[in-house]
Design a protein around this motif. Structure first.
Motif, PDB file in Angstrom:
ATOM      1  N   ASN A 174       0.802  -1.227   0.000  1.00 30.88           N
ATOM      2  CA  ASN A 174       0.000   0.000   0.000  1.00 30.88           C
ATOM      3  C   ASN A 174       0.835   1.278   0.000  1.00 30.88           C
ATOM      4  O   ASN A 174       0.310   2.351   0.281  1.00 30.88           O
ATOM      5  CB  ASN A 174      -0.967   0.033   1.195  1.00 30.88           C
ATOM      6  CG  ASN A 174      -2.266  -0.689   0.904  1.00 30.88           C
ATOM      7  OD1 ASN A 174      -2.550  -1.032  -0.235  1.00 30.88           O
ATOM      8  ND2 ASN A 174      -3.042  -0.940   1.925  1.00 30.88           N
ATOM      9  N   MET A 175       2.106   1.196  -0.284  1.00 32.09           N
ATOM     10  CA  MET A 175       2.943   2.400  -0.333  1.00 32.09           C
ATOM     11  C   MET A 175       3.044   2.921  -1.759  1.00 32.09           C
ATOM     12  O   MET A 175       3.169   2.133  -2.710  1.00 32.09           O
ATOM     13  CB  MET A 175       4.349   2.102   0.184  1.00 32.09           C
ATOM     14  CG  MET A 175       4.453   1.848   1.659  1.00 32.09           C
ATOM     15  SD  MET A 175       6.195   1.656   2.158  1.00 32.09           S
ATOM     16  CE  MET A 175       6.020   1.374   3.917  1.00 32.09           C
ATOM     17  N   ASP A 176       3.019   4.252  -1.913  1.00 26.82           N
ATOM     18  CA  ASP A 176       3.383   4.821  -3.198  1.00 26.82           C
ATOM     19  C   ASP A 176       4.889   5.046  -3.213  1.00 26.82           C
ATOM     20  O   ASP A 176       5.597   4.723  -2.243  1.00 26.82           O
ATOM     21  CB  ASP A 176       2.614   6.105  -3.481  1.00 26.82           C
ATOM     22  CG  ASP A 176       2.832   7.186  -2.421  1.00 26.82           C
ATOM     23  OD1 ASP A 176       3.891   7.191  -1.761  1.00 26.82           O
ATOM     24  OD2 ASP A 176       1.929   8.039  -2.245  1.00 26.82           O
ATOM     25  N   ALA A 177       5.409   5.611  -4.283  1.00 26.19           N
ATOM     26  CA  ALA A 177       6.854   5.738  -4.429  1.00 26.19           C
ATOM     27  C   ALA A 177       7.460   6.630  -3.346  1.00 26.19           C
ATOM     28  O   ALA A 177       8.524   6.330  -2.794  1.00 26.19           O
ATOM     29  CB  ALA A 177       7.202   6.269  -5.817  1.00 26.19           C
ATOM     30  N   ALA A 178       6.788   7.731  -3.022  1.00 26.42           N
ATOM     31  CA  ALA A 178       7.313   8.643  -2.002  1.00 26.42           C
ATOM     32  C   ALA A 178       7.290   7.981  -0.629  1.00 26.42           C
ATOM     33  O   ALA A 178       8.254   8.100   0.141  1.00 26.42           O
ATOM     34  CB  ALA A 178       6.503   9.935  -1.983  1.00 26.42           C
ATOM     35  N   GLN A 179       6.205   7.300  -0.313  1.00 25.82           N
ATOM     36  CA  GLN A 179       6.130   6.625   0.989  1.00 25.82           C
ATOM     37  C   GLN A 179       7.199   5.546   1.111  1.00 25.82           C
ATOM     38  O   GLN A 179       7.812   5.378   2.166  1.00 25.82           O
ATOM     39  CB  GLN A 179       4.735   6.022   1.176  1.00 25.82           C
ATOM     40  CG  GLN A 179       3.635   7.051   1.352  1.00 25.82           C
ATOM     41  CD  GLN A 179       2.254   6.440   1.269  1.00 25.82           C
ATOM     42  OE1 GLN A 179       2.011   5.494   0.506  1.00 25.82           O
ATOM     43  NE2 GLN A 179       1.321   6.971   2.044  1.00 25.82           N
ATOM     44  N   HIS A 206       1.610   0.588  -4.436  1.00 30.73           N
ATOM     45  CA  HIS A 206       1.141   1.484  -5.478  1.00 30.73           C
ATOM     46  C   HIS A 206       2.376   2.025  -6.217  1.00 30.73           C
ATOM     47  O   HIS A 206       3.478   2.022  -5.698  1.00 30.73           O
ATOM     48  CB  HIS A 206       0.347   2.646  -4.880  1.00 30.73           C
ATOM     49  CG  HIS A 206      -0.764   2.198  -3.966  1.00 30.73           C
ATOM     50  ND1 HIS A 206      -1.767   1.346  -4.372  1.00 30.73           N
ATOM     51  CD2 HIS A 206      -1.021   2.485  -2.663  1.00 30.73           C
ATOM     52  CE1 HIS A 206      -2.600   1.127  -3.371  1.00 30.73           C
ATOM     53  NE2 HIS A 206      -2.171   1.805  -2.311  1.00 30.73           N
ATOM     54  N   GLU A 207       2.164   2.487  -7.423  1.00 36.53           N
ATOM     55  CA  GLU A 207       3.261   3.078  -8.227  1.00 36.53           C
ATOM     56  C   GLU A 207       4.457   2.135  -8.317  1.00 36.53           C
ATOM     57  O   GLU A 207       5.612   2.542  -8.144  1.00 36.53           O
ATOM     58  CB  GLU A 207       3.696   4.416  -7.629  1.00 36.53           C
ATOM     59  CG  GLU A 207       2.600   5.473  -7.628  1.00 36.53           C
ATOM     60  CD  GLU A 207       3.113   6.834  -7.193  1.00 36.53           C
ATOM     61  OE1 GLU A 207       2.751   7.826  -7.836  1.00 36.53           O
ATOM     62  OE2 GLU A 207       3.874   6.903  -6.205  1.00 36.53           O
ATOM     63  N   GLN A 208       4.176   0.863  -8.602  1.00 39.23           N
ATOM     64  CA  GLN A 208       5.267  -0.119  -8.710  1.00 39.23           C
ATOM     65  C   GLN A 208       6.323   0.287  -9.743  1.00 39.23           C
ATOM     66  O   GLN A 208       7.530   0.215  -9.441  1.00 39.23           O
ATOM     67  CB  GLN A 208       4.694  -1.491  -9.049  1.00 39.23           C
ATOM     68  CG  GLN A 208       3.722  -2.024  -8.017  1.00 39.23           C
ATOM     69  CD  GLN A 208       2.894  -3.171  -8.548  1.00 39.23           C
ATOM     70  OE1 GLN A 208       3.037  -3.584  -9.697  1.00 39.23           O
ATOM     71  NE2 GLN A 208       1.989  -3.693  -7.720  1.00 39.23           N
ATOM     72  N   PRO A 209       5.924   0.719 -10.950  1.00 35.64           N
ATOM     73  CA  PRO A 209       6.955   1.098 -11.929  1.00 35.64           C
ATOM     74  C   PRO A 209       7.868   2.213 -11.425  1.00 35.64           C
ATOM     75  O   PRO A 209       9.076   2.201 -11.672  1.00 35.64           O
ATOM     76  CB  PRO A 209       6.136   1.543 -13.151  1.00 35.64           C
ATOM     77  CG  PRO A 209       4.829   0.842 -13.008  1.00 35.64           C
ATOM     78  CD  PRO A 209       4.573   0.803 -11.538  1.00 35.64           C
ATOM     79  N   ASP A 212      12.668   4.845 -10.029  1.00 38.17           N
ATOM     80  CA  ASP A 212      13.193   6.037  -9.367  1.00 38.17           C
ATOM     81  C   ASP A 212      13.868   5.764  -8.027  1.00 38.17           C
ATOM     82  O   ASP A 212      14.601   6.626  -7.527  1.00 38.17           O
ATOM     83  CB  ASP A 212      12.071   7.057  -9.151  1.00 38.17           C
ATOM     84  CG  ASP A 212      11.566   7.646 -10.461  1.00 38.17           C
ATOM     85  OD1 ASP A 212      11.944   7.124 -11.522  1.00 38.17           O
ATOM     86  OD2 ASP A 212      10.788   8.616 -10.420  1.00 38.17           O
ATOM     87  N   VAL A 213      13.600   4.602  -7.435  1.00 44.17           N
ATOM     88  CA  VAL A 213      14.203   4.305  -6.137  1.00 44.17           C
ATOM     89  C   VAL A 213      15.193   3.153  -6.229  1.00 44.17           C
ATOM     90  O   VAL A 213      16.311   3.237  -5.701  1.00 44.17           O
ATOM     91  CB  VAL A 213      13.117   3.990  -5.084  1.00 44.17           C
ATOM     92  CG1 VAL A 213      13.758   3.763  -3.710  1.00 44.17           C
ATOM     93  CG2 VAL A 213      12.093   5.115  -4.996  1.00 44.17           C
TER      94      VAL A 213
END
Length: 725
Positions: free
Chosen positions: A401-406, A458-461, A466-467
């Motif tokens: 349930n995390m997006d890229a920023a989280q 979330h935001e797997q790609p 980016d990380v």
């Protein structure tokens, strides 16, 4: 609609009386020193209660009500929590006149008190003055002479507010207490600005300008709030904010009484942050964590422990997963001193135990964790070479349930740094990703990052591009430009990535490389990390591991021996899902006759072969024995599956969502609470996992496959009609 709270006796001599009786033993709170406490570290509860009014017709009833107030207040502020309990201070004798009140304040040195937190509780009869002021009436007060013979309540409040206590909360429970508002506003202006800015100062009163107290109303509402916080509120912080305290208190008010008996916030600390003056009765202290787990909140640590052990429900202290020796040895070797950099992908179909092997590496790499007596047997029984070296993991993050920023922020925190501030024009993902790279460059040795549940993020790609992708040069992956020599590559910081990710099961399951044509998230990772190694958890060899797991769940004694022939049949029915195996093992474990259940052809052919659906159906039918109607149980489970974020909080939210799936039938709020209590303490508790979101305990299905199944089910398809309630 909330149920109306019964009306207790009113404040006699100020208000009308009721025929309800209450008796109770006399309460006295005396000065009890707390040895070893530095003055500034004290937490003090000062109670100023006037209870013995000789002129009152119902003095004994009133005194009993005051005693009840003191009991509930004492219970609340003696709540075990993150800090020490409050030292309770009260008069050693009855307060009868103004001089005794002033002597008490002087004896306790309230005006000069140095403390971490000071709570003052004032209760008794009140007098509404003619000049917008308020007086605390005493047994020897003379009518029409409050200035000389009563106590101006604001003077007691001012003594606390202008003390040296870092945090102050005053609660005044008297008739007409709202009348001190004007005086209090003037007094507050006289408090030095530096104190107003540096300290949290709050004053609450239970009555407005014209409202009269009912002597048992405050303790009744406070006790109800205390019980809600212990059971249903789910607030996980060790302290409450004042608005949270007021909201819990107000839940006990009927709509008719909400204006009359609500709390009034006359002096506000100006913050919604938790106050050290308000311990949370529902706070649960978790054991101290060490190593990698120490940098996580306790509930994230519980995530790793839950998956590593394979326990059937929260709070179980057993370690049930067995086998997986070759896979565990590969992971231990990857985390060992001979491997400085690289990427290892642990993959498999849903429920095949990939999180278990990843979590095992996280927990057992912690040197103090594996010395814990509860889990030392698990390490002692492990095959040689299957335990990672101590402190092998630098950071571990479940990405669910995390997006890229989280995710980037969580990884920075797991590495032991604080996420850098981000301006309005900055991209937080870029800022925190750079921090991760800076950490790697500053590290004297290899940095090992463990990531699980990427398929549930979330935001797997973007997490990958980016990380994770910026770490490619440190992982020993092919670089855009060739290196001139090995020494140049060796000079780079080293990173090891251990990633658990779901993928579809190949047509011919094996532990070998994944087919190039396999699409999805696994392929995306392999494109970024083409040299990554891949290990699968759903190969045919895992059948033996599943049998060992089932044997541990049912008990490795006579029961497991008696099931020697049946356990392989169970494995054949549920493989490759360890989730199904866990549910089946839990049913065997709790059966009156496990052998008879295992040999039951209907259980084998109907329940097991339908997987989660069949196992859930059987458990739903059996919860009737626990006093939980199947339809209600299914509605509660479906509500947890449909909840957004990390799960559904209890309070008023879970019943509200579950009520949608129970239509047209409905339950009263207290009945919902009883049903949820039975759900969480019964056989269906293993279907739920707990997490924390916005400092609230939330509940969700224990696995994504279970959540998906719950969304598909309805009461009619399971045969849980209204007649089954």
């Amino acid at each position: 609609m909330r149920k109306r709270v019964g009306l207790p006796p009113r404040c006699v001599s100020c208000c009308h009386t009721s025929d309800m009786q209450h008796t109770g033993s006399e309460v006295r709170q005396k000065h009890v020193p707390s040895p070893g406490d530095a003055p500034s570290a004290q937490r003090v509860l000062l109670t100023l209660a006037v209870r013995d009014y000789p002129s009152d017709d119902q003095r004994e009833q009133f005194a009993a009500g005051i005693d009840q107030q003191l009991r509930v207040v004492g219970e609340w502020w003696q709540t075990p929590g993150a800090g020490r309990p409050f030292r309770q201070v009260g008069p050693s004798e009855e307060l009868r006149n103004r001089e005794q009140v002033e002597d008490f304040l002087r004896q306790q040195n309230v005006r000069e008190l140095q403390a971490e937190a000071l709570v003052v509780f004032v209760t008794g009869h009140g007098i509404a003055g003619k000049s917008d002021t308020h007086f605390l009436r005493l047994p020897e007060s003379v009518p029409n002479r409050p200035l000389a013979t009563a106590v101006r309540t604001v003077d007691v409040v001012a003594a606390a507010l202008d003390s040296h206590a870092d945090n102050v909360l005053v609660i005044v429970n008297t008739c007409f207490a709202g009348n001190m508002g004007a005086d209090l506003a003037a007094v507050y202006k006289e408090i030095r600005p530096s104190r107003r800015e540096a300290s949290q100062l709050d004053v609450l009163v239970t009555c407005g300008l014209t409202t009269k107290i009912e002597v048992l109303r405050f303790p009744t509402l406070l006790q109800a709030a205390l019980e809600r916080l212990r059971l249903t509120a789910g607030i996980t912080s060790p302290h409450l904010s004042v608005p949270e305290f007021m909201a819990q208190y107000a839940q006990g008010l009927s709509p008719q009484d909400e204006k009359k008996f609500k709390l009034h916030h006359l002096v506000q600390g100006g913050t919604y942050q938790p106050s050290l003056c308000l311990p949370n009765p529902g706070y649960v202290r978790h054991p101290e964590l060490t190593g990698t787990l120490h940098r996580h909140d306790p509930w994230t640590a519980e995530y790793w422990l839950d998956r590593a052990t394979g326990r059937p429900q929260e709070g179980d202290t057993g370690w049930y997963f067995r086998g997986r020796e070759n896979l565990n040895r590969e992971i231990a070797q990857f985390l060992g001193p001979d491997v400085q950099r690289g990427v290892l992908l642990v993959t498999g179909c849903a429920g095949s135990g990939k999180s278990a092997v990843v979590a095992r590496a996280v927990t057992l790499s912690d040197p103090l964790f594996r010395l814990d007596p509860l889990y030392k047997d698990a390490t002692d029984a492990s095959a040689p070479g299957t335990i990672p070296p101590e402190n092998a993991v630098s950071a571990a993050v479940p990405a669910r349930n995390m997006d890229a920023a989280q995710f980037a922020a969580a990884l920075v925190q797991a590495l032991g740094w604080s996420p850098a501030p981000v301006s309005a024009t900055d991209d937080p993902v870029a800022v925190w990703s750079q921090q991760i790279q800076d950490f790697v460059r500053a590290s004297p040795g290899p940095v090992t990052i463990v990531l699980d549940a990427l398929d549930e993020a979330h935001e797997q790609p973007r997490i990958i591009s980016d990380v994770l992708a910026p770490l490619v040069p440190f992982c020993g992956q092919p670089l855009p430009a060739p290196r001139h020599n090995e020494a140049e590559e060796d000079a780079l910081p080293a990173v090891r990535l251990l990633i658990g990710v779901r993928s579809t099961q190949p047509a011919a399951a094996s532990s070998g490389p994944v087919a190039d044509e396999e699409a999805g998230l696994l392929q995306a990772l392999r494109q970024v990390f083409p040299a990554a190694r891949t290990e699968r958890t759903d190969s045919a060899v895992s059948k033996k591991d599943m049998e060992l797991y089932l044997r541990a769940l049912v008990g490795e004694g006579a029961t497991a021996t008696a099931l020697e022939e049946e356990l392989p049949l169970v494995v054949d029915a549920v493989w490759p899902s360890f989730i199904d195996a866990r549910l089946a093992g839990y049913q065997l474990r709790n059966a009156l006759d496990p052998v008879a259940l295992a040999r039951n052809t209907e259980w084998q052919r109907t329940t097991l072969t339908q997987g989660i659906r069949g196992l859930l159906h059987r458990d739903l039918m059996m919860v009737k024995e626990d006093g939980l109607p199947p339809r209600v149980a299914l509605a509660l489970l479906k509500a947890s599956a449909y909840a957004k974020g990390q799960g559904v909080p209890w309070g008023e939210v879970w019943p509200a969502i579950a009520g949608v799936f129970l239509l047209p039938a409905q339950l009263e709020p207290d009945e919902w609470d009883r049903m949820i209590t039975r759900l969480l303490s019964g056989r269906l508790s293993g279907y739920l996992a707990q997490a924390i979101e916005d400092e609230r305990r939330v509940y969700r299905p224990a696995h994504e496959e279970l959540a998906a199944e719950l969304m598909r089910l309805d009461a009619e398809s399971l045969g849980c009609g209204e007649d089954d309630d």
